[in-house]
Motif scaffolding. Structure first.
Motif, mmCIF file in Angstrom:
data_model
loop_
_atom_site.group_PDB
_atom_site.id
_atom_site.type_symbol
_atom_site.label_atom_id
_atom_site.label_comp_id
_atom_site.label_asym_id
_atom_site.label_seq_id
_atom_site.Cartn_x
_atom_site.Cartn_y
_atom_site.Cartn_z
ATOM 1 N N VAL A 1 52.579 -33.090 64.081
ATOM 2 C CA VAL A 1 53.978 -32.846 64.422
ATOM 3 C C VAL A 1 54.826 -32.819 63.160
ATOM 4 O O VAL A 1 54.621 -33.602 62.235
ATOM 5 N N THR A 2 55.786 -31.894 63.139
ATOM 6 C CA THR A 2 56.682 -31.762 61.989
ATOM 7 C C THR A 2 57.970 -31.067 62.392
ATOM 8 O O THR A 2 58.004 -30.338 63.391
ATOM 9 N N ASP A 3 59.033 -31.302 61.646
ATOM 10 C CA ASP A 3 60.217 -30.452 61.708
ATOM 11 C C ASP A 3 59.944 -29.217 60.861
ATOM 12 O O ASP A 3 59.268 -29.306 59.834
ATOM 13 N N SER A 4 60.484 -28.068 61.250
ATOM 14 C CA SER A 4 60.321 -26.887 60.395
ATOM 15 C C SER A 4 61.323 -26.919 59.251
ATOM 16 O O SER A 4 61.025 -26.539 58.119
ATOM 17 N N VAL A 5 62.544 -27.364 59.549
ATOM 18 C CA VAL A 5 63.570 -27.596 58.534
ATOM 19 C C VAL A 5 64.018 -29.039 58.705
ATOM 20 O O VAL A 5 64.462 -29.435 59.784
ATOM 21 N N TYR A 6 63.877 -29.828 57.651
ATOM 22 C CA TYR A 6 64.217 -31.246 57.743
ATOM 23 C C TYR A 6 65.715 -31.414 57.928
ATOM 24 O O TYR A 6 66.523 -30.825 57.206
ATOM 25 N N SER A 7 66.089 -32.252 58.896
ATOM 26 C CA SER A 7 67.480 -32.340 59.304
ATOM 27 C C SER A 7 68.385 -32.966 58.250
ATOM 28 O O SER A 7 69.577 -32.659 58.199
ATOM 29 N N ILE A 8 67.853 -33.836 57.409
ATOM 30 C CA ILE A 8 68.705 -34.575 56.482
ATOM 31 C C ILE A 8 69.180 -33.714 55.326
ATOM 32 O O ILE A 8 70.347 -33.738 54.936
ATOM 33 N N ASP A 9 68.276 -32.915 54.753
ATOM 34 C CA ASP A 9 68.661 -32.130 53.576
ATOM 35 C C ASP A 9 68.441 -30.631 53.732
ATOM 36 O O ASP A 9 68.729 -29.866 52.818
#
Length: 387
Positions: free
Chosen positions: A174-182
């Protein structure tokens, strides 16, 4: 009266709340709700309304039409009486736009992620989780009862190694495709190849990529040429670029059928309200008709980053690390007092020592507004000695 070592009255089961609140305040981690009022104009760079569609006429019209047809609420879980023709049409639109054979809509992106993870992995399975994933994926991993191994953000070799050495037959990455923080992109293509070569499935959260990356805003999975690929499940939200509310899981027909039977956050939750369904369909229509919106968004993000001397953004987020959480709160407050609303991210949203201002740019902002934001934010950072 019996007290513990901190002086809390043990006869009062919730007496610990006040000293705990004082400790959070001392550490700069107290949070308060900021009420937005109609009529007070702030330049909003704290929301995730990336394309500025939450107030678009077509989006509002879609919401109004759905309310007129179906009422203010879905009235029941979707398996009882909460699935309307509007829900089915939205799922067809999402699947077609994102290049998958099927979609299933949930009442929030948080519940979509928890539902997908817990339905696709359980006791006796393995989940390999990227350290940069959103809290909803983390909670899904915890609730799944699978063995969970967390690897450093974007570390494809580590993922491959864990998958290669696992004793479990079934595994999910599992992963984010675009990381929400940066706003940095994950190596989605490499992660997919690593998962496939080891007989594992990949789940990608496109929350911050839908409407931002890919052809006409179809996301990073599309940009990698993986839309509709086997052993790939995508989650998305309707509350960011689409300016509405809700979440969705996309995959093949077997994935959709499995989630309907096994995803507890789908089975036991009231269906997404009609207004949000109609608004999301309206937003998809706008995005199809204006495929250049994501380009405008990224150009605005690049302009703001350049004015602030920040790294060139890969998506819509400009992240300015200040370190101390209390300093971040002070900086965000000063920006708000000058008419600019910015995100203030502190632990546990970010690691200790990396509290920051998080600016989320929108496609509907003009150059003058971007420059105004840069002047305000840059001025605040300068007067605080942070640049």
């Amino acid at each position: 009266m019996t007290v513990d070592r901190t002086g809390v009255d043990l006869a009062d089961a919730l007496a610990w709340l006040e000293p705990d609140a004082r400790l959070r305040a001392a550490e700069g981690l107290h949070r308060e709700l900021v009420v937005r009022d109609v009529g007070r104009e702030l330049i909003n760079l704290a929301s995730n309304d990336y394309l500025g569609l939450s107030t678009h006429p077509s989006v509002l019209a879609g919401a109004h039409d759905a309310v007129d047809s179906w009422g203010g609420g879905s009235t029941a879980s979707r398996l009882v009486a909460g699935t309307t023709r509007a829900h089915a049409d939205l799922e067809g639109d999402l699947a077609d736009f994102l290049g998958f054979s099927a979609a299933l809509v949930f009442s929030s992106g948080y519940l979509a992620n928890i539902g997908a993870v817990t339905a696709l992995a359980g006791r006796g399975d393995l989940i390999v989780s990227d350290a940069g994933t959103h809290a909803s994926l983390i909670d899904g991993c915890r609730l799944s009862r699978a063995r969970v191994v967390v690897v450093d953000r974007g570390d494809v070799d580590a993922v491959a190694g864990v998958l290669r050495e696992r004793p479990e037959e079934r595994a999910l990455v599992v992963t984010d495709s675009v990381y929400s923080i940066d706003g940095a992109p994950a190596p989605v293509g490499e992660l997919y190849r690593a998962a496939r070569s080891s007989g594992a499935a990949l789940l990608v959260d496109e929350a911050h990529a839908l409407g931002v990356r890919g052809r006409g805003g179809r996301g990073l999975v599309d940009e990698c040429g993986l839309s509709g690929a086997p052993d790939l499940v995508v989650t998305a939200v309707l509350s960011k670029s689409l300016g509405a509310q809700g979440g969705a899981v996309l995959g093949d027909d077997a994935v959709r059928a499995h989630l309907i039977d096994r995803a507890r956050t789908f089975i036991f939750d009231t269906g997404l309200n009609p207004a949000a369904v109609g608004a999301a369909r309206g937003a998809l229509g706008v995005l199809r008709a204006a495929p250049d919106l994501p380009d405008r968004l990224r150009a605005n993000a690049e302009r703001l980053a350049q004015r602030l001397g920040a790294d060139r953004p890969a998506a819509a987020v400009v992240s300015l690390i200040v370190g101390d959480p209390a300093v971040a709160v002070d900086a965000a407050t000063r920006c708000r007092e000058r008419g600019v609303l910015v995100g203030c991210f502190r632990p546990p949203s970010v690691p200790h020592g990396t509290s920051r201002l998080r600016l989320t740019v929108r496609a509907d902002l003009d150059a003058a507004t971007i420059d105004r934001v840069a002047t305000v934010v840059g001025g605040v950072l300068s007067e605080m000695g942070l640049r």
